[in-house]
Design a protein around this motif. Structure first.
Motif, PDB file in Angstrom:
ATOM      1  N   LEU A 106      -5.604  15.001   9.915  1.00  8.74           N
ATOM      2  CA  LEU A 106      -6.185  15.209   8.579  1.00  8.74           C
ATOM      3  C   LEU A 106      -5.934  13.999   7.680  1.00  8.74           C
ATOM      4  O   LEU A 106      -6.816  13.564   6.938  1.00  8.74           O
ATOM      5  N   ASN A 107      -4.720  13.443   7.764  1.00  8.47           N
ATOM      6  CA  ASN A 107      -4.410  12.255   6.955  1.00  8.47           C
ATOM      7  C   ASN A 107      -5.281  11.085   7.361  1.00  8.47           C
ATOM      8  O   ASN A 107      -5.729  10.308   6.520  1.00  8.47           O
ATOM      9  N   ALA A 108      -5.525  10.964   8.674  1.00  5.87           N
ATOM     10  CA  ALA A 108      -6.347   9.863   9.166  1.00  5.87           C
ATOM     11  C   ALA A 108      -7.766  10.005   8.630  1.00  5.87           C
ATOM     12  O   ALA A 108      -8.358   9.041   8.140  1.00  5.87           O
ATOM     13  N   ILE A 109      -8.299  11.223   8.700  1.00 10.03           N
ATOM     14  CA  ILE A 109      -9.695  11.421   8.292  1.00 10.03           C
ATOM     15  C   ILE A 109      -9.845  11.285   6.781  1.00 10.03           C
ATOM     16  O   ILE A 109     -10.684  10.523   6.292  1.00 10.03           O
ATOM     17  N   THR A 110      -8.986  11.993   6.019  1.00 16.57           N
ATOM     18  CA  THR A 110      -9.132  11.934   4.560  1.00 16.57           C
ATOM     19  C   THR A 110      -8.789  10.543   4.023  1.00 16.57           C
ATOM     20  O   THR A 110      -9.348  10.104   3.030  1.00 16.57           O
ATOM     21  N   GLY A 111      -7.858   9.865   4.712  1.00 10.56           N
ATOM     22  CA  GLY A 111      -7.440   8.550   4.235  1.00 10.56           C
ATOM     23  C   GLY A 111      -8.492   7.469   4.438  1.00 10.56           C
ATOM     24  O   GLY A 111      -8.502   6.470   3.740  1.00 10.56           O
ATOM     25  N   PHE A 112      -9.387   7.683   5.400  1.00  6.78           N
ATOM     26  CA  PHE A 112     -10.304   6.602   5.750  1.00  6.78           C
ATOM     27  C   PHE A 112     -11.772   7.008   5.755  1.00  6.78           C
ATOM     28  O   PHE A 112     -12.608   6.264   6.241  1.00  6.78           O
ATOM     29  N   SER A 113     -12.088   8.214   5.244  1.00  9.83           N
ATOM     30  CA  SER A 113     -13.486   8.630   5.283  1.00  9.83           C
ATOM     31  C   SER A 113     -13.802   9.677   4.212  1.00  9.83           C
ATOM     32  O   SER A 113     -12.979  10.524   3.878  1.00  9.83           O
TER      33      SER A 113
ATOM     34  N   MET B 158       0.867  -1.191   0.000  1.00  9.42           N
ATOM     35  CA  MET B 158       0.000   0.000   0.000  1.00  9.42           C
ATOM     36  C   MET B 158       0.896   1.230   0.000  1.00  9.42           C
ATOM     37  O   MET B 158       1.456   1.596   1.025  1.00  9.42           O
ATOM     38  N   ARG B 159       1.041   1.856  -1.154  1.00 11.18           N
ATOM     39  CA  ARG B 159       2.036   2.930  -1.270  1.00 11.18           C
ATOM     40  C   ARG B 159       1.428   4.318  -1.215  1.00 11.18           C
ATOM     41  O   ARG B 159       1.943   5.259  -1.802  1.00 11.18           O
ATOM     42  N   GLU B 160       0.323   4.509  -0.506  1.00  7.21           N
ATOM     43  CA  GLU B 160      -0.254   5.854  -0.427  1.00  7.21           C
ATOM     44  C   GLU B 160       0.710   6.823   0.265  1.00  7.21           C
ATOM     45  O   GLU B 160       1.475   6.435   1.140  1.00  7.21           O
ATOM     46  N   HIS B 161       0.676   8.092  -0.200  1.00  9.05           N
ATOM     47  CA  HIS B 161       1.649   9.068   0.290  1.00  9.05           C
ATOM     48  C   HIS B 161       1.292   9.631   1.658  1.00  9.05           C
ATOM     49  O   HIS B 161       2.153   9.894   2.473  1.00  9.05           O
ATOM     50  N   HIS B 162       0.001   9.894   1.884  1.00  6.59           N
ATOM     51  CA  HIS B 162      -0.404  10.485   3.160  1.00  6.59           C
ATOM     52  C   HIS B 162      -0.837   9.350   4.058  1.00  6.59           C
ATOM     53  O   HIS B 162      -1.942   8.847   3.956  1.00  6.59           O
ATOM     54  N   ARG B 163       0.072   8.942   4.913  1.00  7.67           N
ATOM     55  CA  ARG B 163      -0.124   7.662   5.590  1.00  7.67           C
ATOM     56  C   ARG B 163      -0.582   7.797   7.030  1.00  7.67           C
ATOM     57  O   ARG B 163      -0.157   8.682   7.753  1.00  7.67           O
ATOM     58  N   PHE B 164      -1.464   6.878   7.413  1.00  3.10           N
ATOM     59  CA  PHE B 164      -1.884   6.763   8.800  1.00  3.10           C
ATOM     60  C   PHE B 164      -1.795   5.278   9.111  1.00  3.10           C
ATOM     61  O   PHE B 164      -2.721   4.520   8.867  1.00  3.10           O
TER      62      PHE B 164
ATOM     63  N   GLY C  52     -12.447  24.333   0.609  1.00  2.00           N
ATOM     64  CA  GLY C  52     -11.220  23.949   1.306  1.00  2.00           C
ATOM     65  C   GLY C  52     -11.151  22.447   1.503  1.00  2.00           C
ATOM     66  O   GLY C  52     -10.108  21.827   1.304  1.00  2.00           O
ATOM     67  N   ILE C  53     -12.286  21.858   1.879  1.00  2.00           N
ATOM     68  CA  ILE C  53     -12.327  20.407   2.089  1.00  2.00           C
ATOM     69  C   ILE C  53     -12.048  19.691   0.769  1.00  2.00           C
ATOM     70  O   ILE C  53     -11.238  18.765   0.694  1.00  2.00           O
ATOM     71  N   LEU C  54     -12.702  20.188  -0.307  1.00  5.44           N
ATOM     72  CA  LEU C  54     -12.425  19.619  -1.643  1.00  5.44           C
ATOM     73  C   LEU C  54     -10.935  19.720  -1.946  1.00  5.44           C
ATOM     74  O   LEU C  54     -10.322  18.773  -2.449  1.00  5.44           O
ATOM     75  N   GLY C  55     -10.356  20.894  -1.601  1.00  5.72           N
ATOM     76  CA  GLY C  55      -8.929  21.133  -1.845  1.00  5.72           C
ATOM     77  C   GLY C  55      -8.060  20.104  -1.142  1.00  5.72           C
ATOM     78  O   GLY C  55      -7.077  19.627  -1.706  1.00  5.72           O
ATOM     79  N   GLU C  56      -8.421  19.762   0.089  1.00  2.00           N
ATOM     80  CA  GLU C  56      -7.637  18.764   0.839  1.00  2.00           C
ATOM     81  C   GLU C  56      -7.587  17.433   0.077  1.00  2.00           C
ATOM     82  O   GLU C  56      -6.539  16.808  -0.029  1.00  2.00           O
ATOM     83  N   TYR C  57      -8.736  17.029  -0.431  1.00  2.00           N
ATOM     84  CA  TYR C  57      -8.776  15.750  -1.156  1.00  2.00           C
ATOM     85  C   TYR C  57      -8.064  15.859  -2.503  1.00  2.00           C
ATOM     86  O   TYR C  57      -7.330  14.948  -2.901  1.00  2.00           O
ATOM     87  N   ILE C  58      -8.277  17.000  -3.202  1.00  2.00           N
ATOM     88  CA  ILE C  58      -7.646  17.148  -4.521  1.00  2.00           C
ATOM     89  C   ILE C  58      -6.127  17.207  -4.377  1.00  2.00           C
ATOM     90  O   ILE C  58      -5.392  16.605  -5.166  1.00  2.00           O
ATOM     91  N   GLY C  59      -5.640  17.918  -3.350  1.00  2.00           N
ATOM     92  CA  GLY C  59      -4.198  17.982  -3.101  1.00  2.00           C
ATOM     93  C   GLY C  59      -3.627  16.586  -2.904  1.00  2.00           C
ATOM     94  O   GLY C  59      -2.545  16.261  -3.401  1.00  2.00           O
ATOM     95  N   ARG C  60      -4.382  15.751  -2.213  1.00  2.00           N
ATOM     96  CA  ARG C  60      -3.907  14.390  -1.970  1.00  2.00           C
ATOM     97  C   ARG C  60      -3.914  13.573  -3.262  1.00  2.00           C
ATOM     98  O   ARG C  60      -3.005  12.770  -3.504  1.00  2.00           O
ATOM     99  N   ILE C  61      -4.952  13.788  -4.096  1.00  2.00           N
ATOM    100  CA  ILE C  61      -4.973  13.093  -5.398  1.00  2.00           C
ATOM    101  C   ILE C  61      -3.752  13.525  -6.207  1.00  2.00           C
ATOM    102  O   ILE C  61      -3.055  12.715  -6.814  1.00  2.00           O
ATOM    103  N   TYR C  62      -3.451  14.828  -6.190  1.00  2.00           N
ATOM    104  CA  TYR C  62      -2.310  15.382  -6.926  1.00  2.00           C
ATOM    105  C   TYR C  62      -1.010  14.709  -6.469  1.00  2.00           C
ATOM    106  O   TYR C  62      -0.187  14.301  -7.287  1.00  2.00           O
ATOM    107  N   ASP C  63      -0.852  14.564  -5.151  1.00  2.00           N
ATOM    108  CA  ASP C  63       0.356  13.921  -4.627  1.00  2.00           C
ATOM    109  C   ASP C  63       0.466  12.481  -5.107  1.00  2.00           C
ATOM    110  O   ASP C  63       1.553  12.005  -5.420  1.00  2.00           O
ATOM    111  N   GLU C  64      -0.671  11.787  -5.166  1.00  2.00           N
ATOM    112  CA  GLU C  64      -0.626  10.391  -5.630  1.00  2.00           C
ATOM    113  C   GLU C  64      -0.279  10.328  -7.109  1.00  2.00           C
ATOM    114  O   GLU C  64       0.508   9.497  -7.533  1.00  2.00           O
TER     115      GLU C  64
END
Ligand code: UDP
Ligand code: MG
Length: 322
Positions: A217-224, A172-178, A282-294
Motif C-alpha cells: 500500500l505504501n508503494a502504491i500510494t507513495g508513487f501513484s 526525503m522525510r516522508e513517513h510511509h516509506r518505500f 476507502g481509497i480516499l481515506g488511505e491517502y487522507i490518512g497519509r496526509i494526516y501523518d505528514e
C-alpha cells in the motif's frame, strides 16, 4: 577517519544470525582493504539481539549500533541506518543473511566503474514458501505496472548507494516509506547485479502477509495516483452504461415488457454502486490518512541509544574525535 563503506542491517529479533552476520561481513569487507563500518539498527527487538549488538560493538569499533525505543518497522530502521551512516558508498543488507554479503564486492566493483546505485535482482529464491514467492512476484509486477517510477522487477532493498544518492534520500522525510521506490525515483546512474537469494540463516520471517500488504500500500500510494483515478474511471463507465440503458428501458416500457422491473434488479444496482462508492471512500481515506501523518510532522523514529553513546570513552582516549 570517515569510513569508505557503510553496511546497514536492520534488526528485529535476529539473535540467531547476528554473530554470523558480523563474521561474514567482516570477512568480505576486509578484502576491500578500505575502512568500513557496520550500522546495526535494533528495531525494538524483544529477544537477545540488543545484548548481542552491545557485545559486538564492545569488541569491534567498526560497529555503529542504533537502538530504537520500540519497533518502527523495517523501512524506518533502514532509514535510520542511512541517517547514521558515514561511508562514501552505503550498502543496505538484511540481517538474516538471505542477501549474501559476497555480492557486496560485485556492487563495489560497479560503483568503482561509476554506478551511483547498484541494485541486486533476485534470480532464485531458496527456502521460501510458494505463497511468499507468489505474493512477492505479484507485488513487484503490480507496482511496476501502476506506479510512475520504474522500479526494477524482483529487486529488494539489498543495494549499494553512493553518498550523493544517500544525501538526497536523507532529505526525503516522508513517513510511509518505500525505499526501493525512492532510490529509483532519485535517478542517477543505476545498474543491477543478479544474485540467488539464500534461505534464512536461522529464525523466521518478520514479514507476515499483513506487513507485506502494508508495504505494498505504501508503494502504491507513495508513487501513484492510479487508485484515486480509479473512482473517476468507474464513475464514467457506470454513468455511460446508465445513459445507454435509458432508451433501452424506455422502449421496453413502451412494449409493455416486464424485464428489469423487479425489486432484485434495483437492489443489485444499489448494492453494486454502494460498494463502489464505499471502496472509493476507502481509497480516499488511505491517502487522507497519509496526509494526516505528514501534517503531524512527528519524527520518523525515536532512538534510545545512538552510536556515540557506545564508543565514547575509548575514542576520547585515542583522540579520534579531536
Ligand atoms: N526487520 C526489521 N523490522 C521489522 C521487520 C523486519 O528491522 O519490523 C528486519 C529483519 O530483522 C531483517 C529484514 O528486516 O533484517 C528483513 O526481514 P525478513 O528477513 O523477516 O523479511 P523477508 O526476507 O522474509 O521478506
Ligand atoms: Mg529475510
Amino acid at each position: 577517519m570517515e569510513p569508505t563503506f557503510s553496511i546497514i542491517a536492520p534488526i528485529y529479533n535476529e539473535e540467531c544470525c547476528l554473530d554470523e552476520l558480523h563474521r561474514r561481513i567482516s570477512e568480505v569487507m576486509d578484502q576491500t582493504h578500505e575502512p568500513w563500518e557496520l550500522v546495526l539498527v535494533n528495531d525494538g527487538s524483544r529477544d537477545a539481539s540488543p545484548e548481542i549488538i552491545r557485545r559486538l560493538a564492545a569488541s569491534d569499533k567498526r560497529i555503529r549500533p542504533v537502538m530504537f525505543a520500540r519497533n518502527f518497522g523495517h523501512q524506518i530502521a533502514v532509514t535510520a541506518g542511512l541517517d547514521y551512516s558515514r561511508g562514501q558508498a552505503v550498502v543496505i543488507i538484511d540481517a538474516d543473511l538471505q542477501d549474501p554479503p559476497e555480492v557486496i564486492l560485485e556492487m563495489i566493483a560497479k560503483w568503482r566503474e561509476g554506478a551511483e546505485v547498484v541494485f541486486a535482482v533476485r534470480a532464485e529464491r531458496e527456502g521460501e514458501s510458494w505463497f511468499k514467492k507468489f505474493t512477492a512476484s505479484l507485488f513487484y509486477r503490480i507496482i511496476y505496472s501502476i506506479t510512475d517510477v520504474k522500479i526494477p522487477l524482483d529487486s529488494g532493498d539489498f543495494r549499494l548507494m553512493d553518498r550523493k544518492v544517500v544525501n538526497v534520500m536523507n532529505s526525503m522525510r516522508e513517513h510511509h516509506r518505500f525505499l526501493r521506490g525512492m532510490s529509483a525515483w532519485v535517478g542517477f546512474n543505476q545498474v543491477g547485479v543478479t544474485y540467488n537469494r539464500a534461505a534464512r540463516f536461522g529464525g523466521e520471517t518478520k514479514y507476515p502477509f499483513k506487513k507485506m500488504f502494508k508495504l505494498a500500500l505504501n508503494a502504491i500510494t507513495g508513487f501513484s495516483y492510479f487508485p484515486l483515478q480509479l473512482a473517476t474511471y468507474v464513475g464514467f463507465i457506470t454513468a455511460g452504461l446508465a445513459i445507454l440503458a435509458i432508451p433501452v428501458v424506455a422502449v421496453l416500457r413502451a412494449m409493455q415488457s416486464q424485464a428489469f422491473f423487479g425489486q432484485a434488479s434495483t437492489l443489485l444496482a444499489v448494492l453494486f454502486l454502494g460498494g463502489v462508492q464505499l471502496i472509493s471512500l476507502g481509497i480516499l481515506g488511505e491517502y487522507i490518512g497519509r496526509i494526516y501523518d505528514e501534517v503531524k510532522g512527528r519524527p520518523l523514529y525515536i532512538v534510545s541509544q545512538k552510536p556515540d553513546d557506545f564508543h565514547t570513552d575509548e575514542t576520547k582516549l585515542t583522540g579520534e574525535n579531536l
